[in-house]
Write a protein that holds these residues in place. Structure first.
Motif, PDB file in Angstrom:
ATOM      1  N   UNK A  39       0.833  -1.206   0.000  1.00  0.00           N
ATOM      2  CA  UNK A  39       0.000   0.000   0.000  1.00  0.00           C
ATOM      3  C   UNK A  39       0.862   1.248   0.000  1.00  0.00           C
ATOM      4  N   UNK A  40       1.890   1.196   0.817  1.00  0.00           N
ATOM      5  CA  UNK A  40       2.794   2.349   0.920  1.00  0.00           C
ATOM      6  C   UNK A  40       3.528   2.565  -0.398  1.00  0.00           C
ATOM      7  N   UNK A  41       3.929   1.444  -1.025  1.00  0.00           N
ATOM      8  CA  UNK A  41       4.640   1.546  -2.305  1.00  0.00           C
ATOM      9  C   UNK A  41       3.726   2.136  -3.384  1.00  0.00           C
ATOM     10  N   UNK A  42       2.449   1.787  -3.302  1.00  0.00           N
ATOM     11  CA  UNK A  42       1.523   2.280  -4.327  1.00  0.00           C
ATOM     12  C   UNK A  42       1.064   3.701  -4.034  1.00  0.00           C
TER      13      UNK A  42
ATOM     14  N   UNK B  63       5.470   1.127  -7.512  1.00  0.00           N
ATOM     15  CA  UNK B  63       4.116   0.606  -7.663  1.00  0.00           C
ATOM     16  C   UNK B  63       4.119  -0.633  -8.558  1.00  0.00           C
ATOM     17  N   UNK B  64       5.011  -0.680  -9.527  1.00  0.00           N
ATOM     18  CA  UNK B  64       5.097  -1.851 -10.398  1.00  0.00           C
ATOM     19  C   UNK B  64       5.469  -3.092  -9.601  1.00  0.00           C
ATOM     20  N   UNK B  65       6.425  -2.940  -8.705  1.00  0.00           N
ATOM     21  CA  UNK B  65       6.845  -4.057  -7.865  1.00  0.00           C
ATOM     22  C   UNK B  65       5.714  -4.485  -6.934  1.00  0.00           C
ATOM     23  N   UNK B  66       5.070  -3.493  -6.319  1.00  0.00           N
ATOM     24  CA  UNK B  66       3.976  -3.809  -5.399  1.00  0.00           C
ATOM     25  C   UNK B  66       2.875  -4.579  -6.124  1.00  0.00           C
ATOM     26  N   UNK B 128       6.876  -1.893 -16.060  1.00  0.00           N
ATOM     27  CA  UNK B 128       7.560  -2.390 -14.866  1.00  0.00           C
ATOM     28  C   UNK B 128       6.836  -3.599 -14.290  1.00  0.00           C
ATOM     29  N   UNK B 129       5.521  -3.487 -14.204  1.00  0.00           N
ATOM     30  CA  UNK B 129       4.752  -4.580 -13.628  1.00  0.00           C
ATOM     31  C   UNK B 129       4.963  -5.857 -14.447  1.00  0.00           C
ATOM     32  N   UNK B 130       4.913  -5.715 -15.785  1.00  0.00           N
ATOM     33  CA  UNK B 130       5.092  -6.891 -16.631  1.00  0.00           C
ATOM     34  C   UNK B 130       6.437  -7.557 -16.373  1.00  0.00           C
ATOM     35  N   UNK B 154      13.427  -4.981  -3.030  1.00  0.00           N
ATOM     36  CA  UNK B 154      13.242  -4.250  -4.277  1.00  0.00           C
ATOM     37  C   UNK B 154      14.572  -3.736  -4.796  1.00  0.00           C
ATOM     38  N   UNK B 155      15.346  -3.128  -3.901  1.00  0.00           N
ATOM     39  CA  UNK B 155      16.590  -2.470  -4.297  1.00  0.00           C
ATOM     40  C   UNK B 155      17.669  -3.476  -4.683  1.00  0.00           C
TER      41      UNK B 155
END
Lengths: 320, 251
Positions: A39-42, B63-66, B128-130, B154-155
């Motif tokens: 949620x935080x990332x989005x 957001x792509x990763x999430x 990114x999501x793909x 992520x990093x």
């Protein structure tokens, strides 16, 4: 090819993941899901979309129904609700009607020309084996170059004593291309067709890869000429690409601003090349009537939606 | 275009399309540079484009990763939003964004005002999501069991594995703001902050009529504006083409 790779498996995948069995018991414990940090990332993205896209969208409709004018920041003024007044102003304005007619002219020239030329050129390019990269680059360079930059070249070519008129000699139109009220909009349409062609050619090239070779082989065994093959195999084979090309060309037409602004000095001669977006700029920002401009924007978008629906009916209907 | 930019006198005959040594000069470049500061314009275009790319990549990766590798409440909502956003037509946003950014927030003549409407490109988020989806989720579960924080995963794990996605997103984002004219044109009145596309357009529509060889100067400016995009395109040609086609077929 890329048509499928992008649009393909996403929905099923997300749904499948949400009911992952191993995570089901943990889910009950944590109200926000196993990784609430998601949620935080989005959050930045969601906030951005709400603030810069969703809110203005509603604001546009609000402005279009109120008497709205510019004020200094923080000043509270009364902005009375005026119902459909702004829409009536827009729709009864001959300038606006002219600009929509101009877009009509634009589409009538641009869409068939774009579809035809890019399909034929893509088909030709598909057969060329050598110098393929060269042709791709040649077609694509105008597309990646700024419109503002290429407009300079066109001004140079199509001015009164430009290259085109020099070639045509006595056949040159008078008044010249961009100052001729009959030719200004077609010239703009031609410019946009030429500039975007590379992109659409590549779109068709991608679609052509999806047509199985066996179709052509069996057609030539049956004695079908190249022409027959083109009409009966290629054209139906790339229908979904054609729908997309038509759609994108329509959207381009509705967004038209830079080209008429620079090529014809902002919609001249005598409004023959004004575009709705140009009128939005002129009425909303130069003349200080954002309410009328917002209404014009809404009308324009509704128009695009209608055209898109009609196009889907006409072209896409047979597809399913 | 390049040839025309070097000509002393505009040669409008067919022969003019080919270089002739007698008619070559660098003067047009200095002429246009006197009217509009080319370097300043390039820097401004660079800041504008760079800002857009930075926002797009940083927030897009998050957001792509999430969306691809994390389970959380509201994920479907965020994803649906991302698809919807791509359908919002800019004509509707033009006036309200102008009212908000220029009038209400007073961001006229600032880089932020220019960048804001383009700051996060949903298509890039999708890219990114793909890419993140292609990575096996066991990889991330193992890291979580080992106690790595999500940001660290992520990093240190995800981003190094999707470098091509970053190149793709940068290319995809680049031409948009670099060639964008309408929005920066509305937001900037101050020449010192205008991107090159805007100052060149202003030159074409206002000053060119009084110049001695306007077309030479316009073409010289056009070359400067076009060069970075074309160079980048030729360099990354293959990737550029597949990126653009893939992104347009998002519907």
């Amino acid at each position: 090819m890329s048509l499928r790779s992008v649009g393909g498996p996403r929905t099923g995948d997300t749904a499948g993941r949400a009911v992952d069995h191993r995570q089901a018991p943990r889910k009950r414990k944590n109200f926000l899901g196993p990784q609430p940090l998601g949620l935080l990332f989005s959050a930045p993205y969601v906030i951005y979309v709400l603030a810069v896209l969703a809110y203005p969208l509603g604001y546009a409709v609000y402005i279009s129904f109120h008497q709205f004018f510019f004020t200094a920041p923080g000043v509270q003024v009364d902005r009375p609700f005026v119902g459909l007044d702004n829409y009536i102003t827009v729709l009864s304005d001959p300038e606006v009607q002219r600009s929509f007619a101009n877009i009509g002219i634009f589409l009538v020239i641009n869409v068939p020309l774009t579809v035809g030329l890019s399909l034929v050129l893509a088909n030709a390019l598909n057969r060329v084996t050598r110098l393929k990269t060269f042709f791709r680059v040649a077609y694509y360079v105008p597309y990646v170059t700024a419109s503002v930059a290429v407009v300079g070249v066109w001004l140079f070519l199509f001015q009164q004593n430009g290259l085109v008129n020099a070639l045509l000699g006595p056949l040159a139109p008078n008044p010249s291309w961009l100052t001729n009220s009959w030719l200004a909009m077609p010239t703009v349409a031609l410019y946009v067709t030429w500039k975007q062609l590379g992109f659409f050619i590549l779109l068709y090239l991608a679609a052509l890869q999806n047509i199985p070779d066996e179709l052509y082989e069996s057609a030539s065994v049956d004695g079908g000429s190249k022409w027959v093959q083109f009409w009966n195999i290629t054209v139906p084979g790339v229908r979904s690409a054609s729908v997309l090309v038509t759609l994108l060309a329509t959207i381009t037409g509705a967004n038209l601003f830079t080209e008429p602004y620079l090529l014809t000095g902002g919609g001249g001669p005598d409004g023959a090349s004004t575009s709705p977006v140009f009128l939005m700029y002129q009425k909303g920002i130069l003349q200080g009537n954002p309410d009328v401009a917002a209404a014009l924007g809404v009308v324009l978008v509704i128009g695009v939606l209608l055209i898109t629906l009609i196009q889907k009916r006409l072209v896409g209907g047979k597809e399913d | 275009m390049f040839i025309g930019s070097l000509q002393t006198n505009p040669d409008t005959s067919v022969g003019g399309a080919f270089p002739s040594p007698a008619n070559i000069t660098g003067e047009n470049y200095s002429n246009i540079n006197n009217s509009i500061d080319l370097l300043k314009g390039l820097v401004n275009s660079g800041i504008f484009t760079g800002g857009v790319i930075l926002f797009t990549v940083v927030f897009g990766l998050l957001v792509g990763y999430a969306l691809a590798q994390m389970q959380f409440r509201g994920k479907g909502l965020v994803f649906g939003m991302m698809l919807l956003v791509q359908m919002i037509p800019f004509q509707l946003l033009l006036i309200p964004l102008y009212v908000m950014i220029v009038r209400d927030y007073g961001l006229a003549d600032t880089y932020l005002g220019m960048i804001l409407p383009f700051a996060i490109n949903s298509t890039a988020v999708f890219v990114f999501r793909q890419y993140f989806m292609q990575l096996p989720s066991t990889l991330f579960e193992a890291a979580r069991i080992d106690g790595a924080s999500e940001l660290r995963i992520l990093w240190q794990i995800a981003i190094p594995l999707v470098r091509p996605a970053i190149v793709t997103a940068v290319l995809l984002t680049f031409i948009g703001p670099w060639n964008e004219f309408l929005w920066p044109f509305l937001v900037t009145k101050d020449q010192a902050i205008q991107p090159l596309a805007v100052s060149l357009a202003n030159y074409i529509s206002n000053i060119a009529a009084t110049a001695s060889n306007p077309f030479g100067a316009i073409l010289a400016g056009a070359c400067v504006l076009a060069a970075p995009a074309v160079a980048l395109f030729i360099f990354f040609q293959r990737q550029f083409i597949s990126t653009n086609i893939g992104s347009s077929v998002k519907g």
